[in-house]
Design a protein around this motif. Structure first.
Motif, PDB file in Angstrom:
ATOM      1  N   VAL A 192     -13.277   1.283 -30.187  1.00 14.40           N
ATOM      2  CA  VAL A 192     -14.378   0.322 -30.251  1.00 14.40           C
ATOM      3  C   VAL A 192     -13.867  -1.004 -29.703  1.00 14.40           C
ATOM      4  O   VAL A 192     -12.839  -1.520 -30.160  1.00 14.40           O
ATOM      5  N   THR A 193     -14.550  -1.544 -28.719  1.00 17.81           N
ATOM      6  CA  THR A 193     -14.199  -2.837 -28.137  1.00 17.81           C
ATOM      7  C   THR A 193     -15.252  -3.848 -28.546  1.00 17.81           C
ATOM      8  O   THR A 193     -16.442  -3.635 -28.298  1.00 17.81           O
ATOM      9  N   MET A 194     -14.821  -4.936 -29.178  1.00 18.75           N
ATOM     10  CA  MET A 194     -15.770  -5.907 -29.722  1.00 18.75           C
ATOM     11  C   MET A 194     -15.525  -7.295 -29.149  1.00 18.75           C
ATOM     12  O   MET A 194     -14.397  -7.661 -28.797  1.00 18.75           O
ATOM     13  N   LEU A 195     -16.603  -8.060 -29.080  1.00 23.62           N
ATOM     14  CA  LEU A 195     -16.543  -9.444 -28.618  1.00 23.62           C
ATOM     15  C   LEU A 195     -17.427 -10.296 -29.511  1.00 23.62           C
ATOM     16  O   LEU A 195     -18.594  -9.990 -29.723  1.00 23.62           O
ATOM     17  N   SER A 196     -16.859 -11.375 -30.043  1.00 21.47           N
ATOM     18  CA  SER A 196     -17.647 -12.337 -30.814  1.00 21.47           C
ATOM     19  C   SER A 196     -18.262 -13.355 -29.862  1.00 21.47           C
ATOM     20  O   SER A 196     -17.568 -13.906 -28.993  1.00 21.47           O
ATOM     21  N   ILE A 197     -19.554 -13.598 -30.020  1.00 18.33           N
ATOM     22  CA  ILE A 197     -20.243 -14.628 -29.240  1.00 18.33           C
ATOM     23  C   ILE A 197     -20.364 -15.868 -30.126  1.00 18.33           C
ATOM     24  O   ILE A 197     -21.110 -15.852 -31.112  1.00 18.33           O
ATOM     25  N   PRO A 198     -19.630 -16.947 -29.829  1.00 19.31           N
ATOM     26  CA  PRO A 198     -19.770 -18.154 -30.649  1.00 19.31           C
ATOM     27  C   PRO A 198     -21.213 -18.619 -30.696  1.00 19.31           C
ATOM     28  O   PRO A 198     -21.906 -18.629 -29.673  1.00 19.31           O
ATOM     29  N   ARG A 199     -21.686 -19.002 -31.861  1.00 24.17           N
ATOM     30  CA  ARG A 199     -23.093 -19.323 -32.053  1.00 24.17           C
ATOM     31  C   ARG A 199     -23.544 -20.516 -31.233  1.00 24.17           C
ATOM     32  O   ARG A 199     -24.716 -20.637 -30.881  1.00 24.17           O
ATOM     33  N   ASP A 200     -22.615 -21.425 -30.872  1.00 25.70           N
ATOM     34  CA  ASP A 200     -22.988 -22.614 -30.107  1.00 25.70           C
ATOM     35  C   ASP A 200     -22.762 -22.446 -28.607  1.00 25.70           C
ATOM     36  O   ASP A 200     -22.800 -23.429 -27.862  1.00 25.70           O
TER      37      ASP A 200
END
Length: 410
Positions: A67-75
């Motif tokens: 599983v490859t994941m990426l967090s998208i910063p909310r700002d």
């Protein structure tokens, strides 16, 4: 199995008529990667807020069990089709719902909503199709943590924030400890701090904590004791989770990844940085992320046209942004997470009041941070520029998010 089947019918039913951007027959294919966006939303006060405080993109590859994941910063600075100017990523869902309500108010069938706009925008930014979505209510998040008996987290520094207007109470001390659902939610959401700006958490702190908690959950469930909690997790999911995956696809993923733990999860570094009022992604880093995700999806690089490069701060923009920042903001001192808590004088304490005010539920949603200069405020309307029967909204800033305000990286 009967209970699981009943729950899957509940969580998949609401969104299967969502005119998915990627059409499929709903049959699970064990030889093809699956992409999805995971959205965490706060609906505890039922005040109509449409922010997505958590946004994660995941590519699940059944062939290599990774599983490859990426967090998208909310700002993250984002351009959204149909809306002028720049916006923050956590407001994309709101604008999709805004367009849906406007269309339906005219008696027409909407072909856009919050989920579709999130998928479409992220597709253009990341260069891969976003096939599916999973929405998790914050209450569901806390319930899952409690259902598995809590998670063990090594907290790096003291976190304190109390806001009785929205029921937020965060009081965590450093050290390795077992957190319950409410404590874990406070850990991943902490942003503003009652002690002042020196103690604020940035987007990047929150992304890191979200990733820590996801791995802790995976490790906990993969134990024998964790497996015995699965029926309770399934029960909780029926109330607080919704998805446009089909039952067949969910069960296929479950059987394919039944032995997964945190070692199978790769977290991509986004390299994000804060400047003035947005979070930006370096061009080289965004290019690398796109190539990695495209590789995991098994699609040729650079096949996506009209890529959305709005998260990239161009050199010619950087100078003007820096100039505006110097004229409008005072510089802030950074605090290392492993330093002792600085002493705060009474004079300093009086300068750090809790300025949050409960939003008026009749306005959905109010502006998060109104522009300091009214002439800078731009009222943006959807495609046909037809005003809604709602209060005007300053769409340069995203909707309010339960008292957790924006702030530069500490």
């Amino acid at each position: 199995m009967w209970n699981t089947n009943k729950v899957l019918e509940q969580i998949t039913q609401p969104n299967r008529d969502d005119n998915l951007l990627v059409k499929d027959d709903g049959i699970y294919q064990s030889d093809k990667p699956v992409s999805l966006v995971i959205l965490g939303r706060d609906t505890r006060n039922k005040n109509g807020m449409q922010n997505t405080d958590v946004m994660l993109v995941a590519v699940i590859n059944p062939m290599n069990k990774k599983v490859t994941m990426l967090s998208i910063p909310r700002d993250t600075r984002t351009k959204i089709e149909g809306f002028n100017g720049y916006h923050k990523a956590n407001s994309i869902y709101y604008y999709g719902e805004l367009e849906r309500r406007q269309t339906e108010s005219k008696g027409q069938k909407a072909d856009m909503n919050g989920i579709k706009l999130v998928k479409k925008t992220l597709e253009e930014i990341l260069g891969i199709p976003i096939q599916y979505s999973v929405q998790v209510d914050f209450q569901g998040f806390t319930s899952v943590i409690d259902a598995i008996g809590g998670v063990e987290i090594n907290i790096d520094r003291e976190l304190k924030y109390n806001d009785p207007t929205d029921g937020t109470h965060i009081d965590l001390m450093p050290g390795l400890q077992l957190l319950n659902g409410d404590q874990t939610l406070g850990y991943v959401r902490h942003r503003k701090d009652n002690r002042g700006e020196l103690y604020y958490s940035s987007d990047f702190d929150r992304n890191r904590r979200q990733q820590e908690v996801i791995k802790a959950i995976m490790n906990k469930i993969s134990t024998f004791d964790g497996m015995t909690k699965i029926p309770k997790i399934v029960e909780v999911s029926s109330t607080y989770v919704s998805t446009d995956l089909t039952k067949d696809q969910i069960m296929g993923l479950v059987f394919n990844f039944k032995n997964i733990n945190s070692s199978a999860i790769t977290i991509l570094e986004n390299g994000a940085y804060w400047q003035t009022k947005f979070t930006y992604l370096p061009k080289e880093q965004l290019t690398s992320i796109r190539e990695r995700l495209q590789n995991e999806m098994g699609i040729a690089r650079n096949t996506t046209t009209n890529l959305n490069d709005s998260p990239i701060l161009l050199p010619e923009e950087a100078k003007s942004v820096e100039t505006r920042s110097k004229t409008k903001q005072k510089p802030m001192k950074s605090v290392q997470s492993n330093q002792p808590t600085p002493k705060t004088t009474k004079q300093t304490e009086t300068k750090q009041p809790n300025t949050y005010q409960q939003p008026d539920p009749s306005i959905e949603p109010p502006a998060e941070n109104p522009s300091e200069n009214p002439s800078d405020t731009e009222i943006i309307l959807p495609h046909d520029n037809t005003p809604l029967n709602e209060e005007p909204v300053d769409l340069i800033e995203p909707p309010v998010d339960s008292g957790v305000e924006n702030g530069p990286s500490t």
